[in-house]
Design an enzyme around this catalytic site. Structure first.
Site, PDB file in Angstrom:
ATOM      1  N   GLY A 112       0.818  -1.207   0.000  1.00 50.79           N
ATOM      2  CA  GLY A 112       0.000   0.000   0.000  1.00 50.79           C
ATOM      3  C   GLY A 112       0.851   1.256   0.000  1.00 50.79           C
ATOM      4  O   GLY A 112       1.972   1.298  -0.506  1.00 50.79           O
ATOM      5  N   GLY A 113       0.308   2.278   0.657  1.00 46.82           N
ATOM      6  CA  GLY A 113       1.002   3.564   0.716  1.00 46.82           C
ATOM      7  C   GLY A 113       2.367   3.458   1.373  1.00 46.82           C
ATOM      8  O   GLY A 113       3.234   4.306   1.163  1.00 46.82           O
ATOM      9  N   ALA A 157      21.281  12.139 -29.276  1.00 46.33           N
ATOM     10  CA  ALA A 157      21.935  11.374 -28.210  1.00 46.33           C
ATOM     11  C   ALA A 157      23.361  11.879 -27.971  1.00 46.33           C
ATOM     12  O   ALA A 157      23.877  11.798 -26.864  1.00 46.33           O
ATOM     13  CB  ALA A 157      21.929   9.891 -28.554  1.00 46.33           C
TER      14      ALA A 157
END
Ligand code: HXC
Length: 520
Positions: free
Chosen positions: A175-176, A411
């Site tokens: 979760g968080g 690049a």
């Protein structure tokens, strides 16, 4: 009769309280922890710190919750061990979640203990290491536990770029709760036991119908190779904590210090003829850039970061004559070393870290360009590639580059070019700098000549050769000061070390991008 003094009784009481606290959730839960293949919070601390150097904080803290039976479940120190000690003789702070106490869940008091250690780390300018093994927010404490996470996130953000922050995932992080590690600089995970996800397999199955195991979804290998959330995936806790110690050895204690300098045993003037034979004659053939890095840095010791993720770019730490450097390089043996979304993110993040912590950047370039493709465009390659330009342009640490073979198009500019204030840009004689490769260039600028020729292939080959002879070499860039020197590959090590010495006291105010470059 011997009369016991009050202080003796008090000391006995202190000792027995300490022992009680040290046993965490008790023998049964410690055995269960070991059966799960995991060490305890304190065993991990012993592996992280130099022997006997750990000083614990708040061992007597107790949670204050009474609801849902928690009044009877109070463990001294609650579900985290915090404190400080020495890693290779250098001050380091830790919090180590104790899964044997209510699943290592984060109570209000656990949050306060962690924050106290984080504040001390920030105020004393020393790294913070989080050893994570937790069921997340303590469900019984509700919003106070969520507020504890918010307090930790805030400190993670405020300490970002100030002290190194490392998270080690040794159990669940769901979760968080995953966002604290995500806000830190490096995430280490242990295979089989460390798992991170926002929503677990059961929720995913209920919402989307997808069936996936915990390890497939949030295991160390998934995060180290697919999502890029983890920087290291290791086989055991012992190896993992050993690698955390190794990484800390490359880093300064905080953003006001330089990284530690060690006595080097590798000769700084060592010339290395093997560097002449790594790049194949065929300009399109692959080679392994880590071989070049290994021949150049001290003792061949190179600690890659994010090794399994976006393998077309290589980033990591090494030492040159005992000084820490951050190495960024293309990997021609993976997707020809092209820059794509993930490679840009990986390299940009690393460059920014090195810049924040005064670690000079050494860039080895062999880049054919950005990866073409609708997926890349829709995925925002423009947005992600821009991050790398931003990171190099903004970095004020010494920036040294070595162009081994190709640098084409945008690049070329991105990779530590002179225009982005590269301090020293070297090229090997095999280097090619151009807007694009000879084939592509000729097909565009000579389209009419080729299509109207009697033998289009013959004329194309001749034009390609002519274009390559005239434009595809390092000397045009060198004649304009965009390359500082074309060097013998065998001397690469001594040239870089000499440049690092020269730049040791570099202080960059806002420099004009054109400085140091000749203009006609
Ligand atoms: C309180 C918890 C707990 C929690 C586990 N325990 N998680 N207690 N709060 N969040 C307790 C269990 O009740 C158990 O107690 C003990 O810890 C060990 O857990 P087990 O389930 O036996 O272990 P295991 O089988 O290894 O499973 C571990 C687990 C599972 C996968 C972490 O416990 C689990 O799913 N827990 C809930 C995870 C969760 O949903 N957390 C909230 C996430 S949201 P006993 O007494 O039986 O030993 C979140 C929000 C953060 O964290 C937001 C930040 C902004």
């Amino acid at each position: 009769m011997v009369v016991r003094r009050r202080v003796d009784d008090a000391l006995d009481d202190l000792k027995s309280r300490r022992e009680e606290g040290r046993s965490g959730g008790g023998t049964r839960r410690i055995e269960a922890q070991h059966r799960r293949g995991k060490l305890t919070a304190r065993e991990r601390i012993d592996l992280l710190f130099d022997q006997g150097s750990f000083e614990e904080l708040d061992p007597f803290a107790l949670h204050r919750a009474t609801e849902f039976g928690l009044a009877d479940q109070r463990t001294l120190g609650d579900a985290v061990v915090t404190g400080y000690g020495k890693v290779n003789g250098r001050l380091t702070f830790v919090y180590s979640q104790d899964f044997t106490v209510l699943g290592g869940s984060l109570s209000e008091v656990v949050g306060k203990k962690i924050c106290k250690a984080m504040d001390l780390a920030a105020n004393s300018g020393a790294p913070m290491v989080g050893l994570i093994d937790s069921g997340g927010a303590r469900i019984q404490e509700g919003v106070l536990s969520l507020a504890g996470y918010a307090d930790i996130f805030l400190r993670n953000v405020r300490s970002s770029g100030v002290i190194p922050q490392i998270s080690v995932i040794l159990g669940p992080a769901a979760g968080g709760a995953t966002y604290s590690p995500a806000l830190t600089d490096f995430i280490f995970m242990v295979k089989g036991t460390g798992q991170m996800y926002i929503t677990g397999p059961d929720v995913i199955k209920a919402v989307t119908g997808e069936v996936v195991t915990h390890e497939q979804l949030g295991g160390a290998d998934s995060h180290a190779s697919r999502s890029g959330v983890a920087h290291y995936s290791l086989d055991s806790e012992e190896t993992c904590l050993g690698e955390v110690r190794r990484l800390l050895g490359f880093l300064p204690q905080n953003n006001m210090e330089d990284p530690p300098r060690y006595d080097a045993f590798d000769d700084p003037t060592r010339s290395d003829d093997e560097l002449l034979y790594i790049i194949p004659d065929n300009a399109n053939a692959h080679y392994d850039m880590t071989q070049i890095i290994g021949h150049v840095v001290d003792d061949g010791d190179f600690m890659q970061v994010h090794e399994a993720f976006a393998r077309n770019v290589i980033v990591g730490f090494a030492r040159m004559d005992g000084r820490s450097v951050g190495v960024v390089a293309q990997q021609p043996s993976h997707l020809a070393g092209v820059l794509d979304i993930n490679a840009s993110d990986k390299a940009a993040r690393f460059v920014r870290f090195c810049d924040a912590f005064n670690i000079p950047l050494v860039t080895f370039i062999d880049v054919p360009g950005f990866l073409p493709g609708a997926d890349q465009e829709y995925g925002g390659i423009i947005r992600h590639g821009a991050k790398l330009i931003y990171a190099y342009a903004e970095a004020s640490v010494p920036k040294i580059s070595v162009l081994t073979r190709k640098a084409y198009g945008g690049a070329y500019i991105v990779m530590s070019s002179k225009g982005l204030l590269g301090d020293i840009n070297y090229a090997w004689p095999t280097a090619e700098i151009a807007v694009m490769g000879p084939e592509g260039a000729v097909n565009i600028i000579y389209r009419d000549e080729i299509s109207s020729a009697d033998d289009p292939d013959a004329i194309r080959n001749q034009l390609v050769q002519d274009y390559a002879d005239r434009l595809v070499n390092p000397y045009i860039a060198a004649s304009h000061g965009l390359i500082d020197d074309v060097i013998d590959p065998a001397d690469t090590r001594s040239k870089i070390i000499s440049a690092l010495e020269m730049l040791e006291n570099k202080r960059e105010e806002l420099r004009n991008a054109s400085m140091g470059v000749f203009h006609s």
